[in-house]
Design an enzyme around this catalytic site. Structure first.
Site, PDB file in Angstrom:
ATOM      1  N   ASN A  99       0.850  -1.188   0.000  1.00 36.12           N
ATOM      2  CA  ASN A  99       0.000   0.000   0.000  1.00 36.12           C
ATOM      3  C   ASN A  99       0.889   1.243   0.000  1.00 36.12           C
ATOM      4  OD1 ASN A  99      -2.358  -1.541   0.111  1.00 36.12           O
ATOM      5  ND2 ASN A  99      -2.312  -1.631   2.343  1.00 36.12           N
TER       6      ASN A  99
ATOM      7  N   GLY B 117      -4.156   3.418   0.812  1.00 36.02           N
ATOM      8  CA  GLY B 117      -4.574   2.907   2.120  1.00 36.02           C
ATOM      9  C   GLY B 117      -3.425   2.662   3.074  1.00 36.02           C
TER      10      GLY B 117
ATOM     11  N   HIS C  57       6.323  -1.606   3.760  1.00 36.99           N
ATOM     12  CA  HIS C  57       6.138  -3.007   4.155  1.00 36.99           C
ATOM     13  C   HIS C  57       5.360  -3.736   3.083  1.00 36.99           C
ATOM     14  CE1 HIS C  57       2.944  -0.456   5.733  1.00 36.99           C
ATOM     15  NE2 HIS C  57       2.121  -1.466   5.539  1.00 36.99           N
TER      16      HIS C  57
ATOM     17  N   HIS D 148       2.663  -6.593   2.431  1.00 33.61           N
ATOM     18  CA  HIS D 148       1.666  -7.517   2.983  1.00 33.61           C
ATOM     19  C   HIS D 148       1.781  -8.846   2.231  1.00 33.61           C
ATOM     20  CE1 HIS D 148      -0.888  -4.589   5.258  1.00 33.61           C
ATOM     21  NE2 HIS D 148      -0.366  -3.738   4.402  1.00 33.61           N
TER      22      HIS D 148
HETATM   23  P1  5GP Z   1      -0.818  -0.404   5.771  1.00 30.39           P
HETATM   24  O1  5GP Z   1      -2.254  -0.008   6.008  1.00 30.39           O
HETATM   25  O2  5GP Z   1       0.112   0.730   6.156  1.00 30.39           O
HETATM   26  O3  5GP Z   1      -0.529  -0.972   4.420  1.00 30.39           O
HETATM   27  O4  5GP Z   1      -0.557  -1.615   6.739  1.00 30.39           O
HETATM   28  C1  5GP Z   1      -0.226  -1.493   8.078  1.00 30.39           C
HETATM   29  C2  5GP Z   1      -0.523  -2.824   8.704  1.00 30.39           C
HETATM   30  O5  5GP Z   1       0.171  -2.888   9.931  1.00 30.39           O
HETATM   31  C3  5GP Z   1      -2.002  -3.046   9.024  1.00 30.39           C
HETATM   32  O6  5GP Z   1      -2.441  -4.223   8.350  1.00 30.39           O
HETATM   33  C4  5GP Z   1      -2.041  -3.191  10.535  1.00 30.39           C
HETATM   34  O7  5GP Z   1      -2.942  -4.171  10.963  1.00 30.39           O
HETATM   35  C5  5GP Z   1      -0.603  -3.561  10.859  1.00 30.39           C
HETATM   36  N1  5GP Z   1      -0.158  -3.116  12.159  1.00 30.39           N
HETATM   37  C6  5GP Z   1      -0.304  -1.861  12.686  1.00 30.39           C
HETATM   38  N2  5GP Z   1       0.259  -1.804  13.898  1.00 30.39           N
HETATM   39  C7  5GP Z   1       0.775  -3.035  14.149  1.00 30.39           C
HETATM   40  C8  5GP Z   1       1.477  -3.587  15.256  1.00 30.39           C
HETATM   41  O8  5GP Z   1       1.751  -2.933  16.262  1.00 30.39           O
HETATM   42  N3  5GP Z   1       1.853  -4.893  15.159  1.00 30.39           N
HETATM   43  C9  5GP Z   1       1.582  -5.637  14.047  1.00 30.39           C
HETATM   44  N4  5GP Z   1       2.001  -6.916  14.061  1.00 30.39           N
HETATM   45  N5  5GP Z   1       0.914  -5.150  12.987  1.00 30.39           N
HETATM   46  C10 5GP Z   1       0.518  -3.862  13.044  1.00 30.39           C
END
Ligand code: 5GP
Ligand code: ZN
Length: 110
Positions: free
Chosen positions: A84, A90, A97, A99
């Site tokens: 993302n 999103g 990172h 997914h």
């Molecule tokens: P993004 O929305 O930035 O692509 O994804 C961030 C992801 O990080 C989300 O899926 C969210 O659930 C995950 N996430 C956020 N905070 C933490 C955390 O403290 N630990 C873990 N393991 N995942 C996290």
């Protein structure tokens, strides 16, 4: 320090399933599939456009590593990778990172 840098430093606990000198793979705290992992480079940068050439090369090594260890992660039937980017993408954590989603057949929808 950002939340993923804190996780990398061990300041915030996480369920780590893989680690090497360049990256970690942890379980997402709010999984949207039976297997939902996050592959996180240890170097902090927010988005692809912020990556240096060497960081971009490191990313491709990470994908190669993922392909080698997929069976160990339970992804032998296939998987999806998603990065993302920014507001419309999103992205909620401003540390790049990947997914990794799997564990069941995934539908294709935005
Ligand atoms: P993004 O929305 O930035 O692509 O994804 C961030 C992801 O990080 C989300 O899926 C969210 O659930 C995950 N996430 C956020 N905070 C933490 C955390 O403290 N630990 C873990 N393991 N995942 C996290
Ligand atoms: Zn960070």
């Amino acid at each position: 320090m950002c939340i993923f840098c804190n996780i990398i430093e061990g300041e915030i606990p996480s369920e780590k399933v893989y680690e090497d000198e360049t990256c970690i793979i942890i379980k997402d705290i709010e999984p949207i599939a039976p297997i939902h992992l996050l592959m996180i480079p240890k170097k902090h940068y927010a988005r692809l456009e912020d990556a240096s050439v060497s960081e971009a090369m490191e990313l491709s090594f990470m994908l190669n590593k993922l392909a080698q260890i997929k069976d160990d992660l339970g992804l032998q039937n296939g998987y999806r990778i998603v990065i993302n980017q920014g507001k419309d993408g999103g992205q909620t954590v401003e540390h790049l990172h990947i997914h990794i989603l799997g564990g069941r057949p995934l539908s294709w929808q935005a």
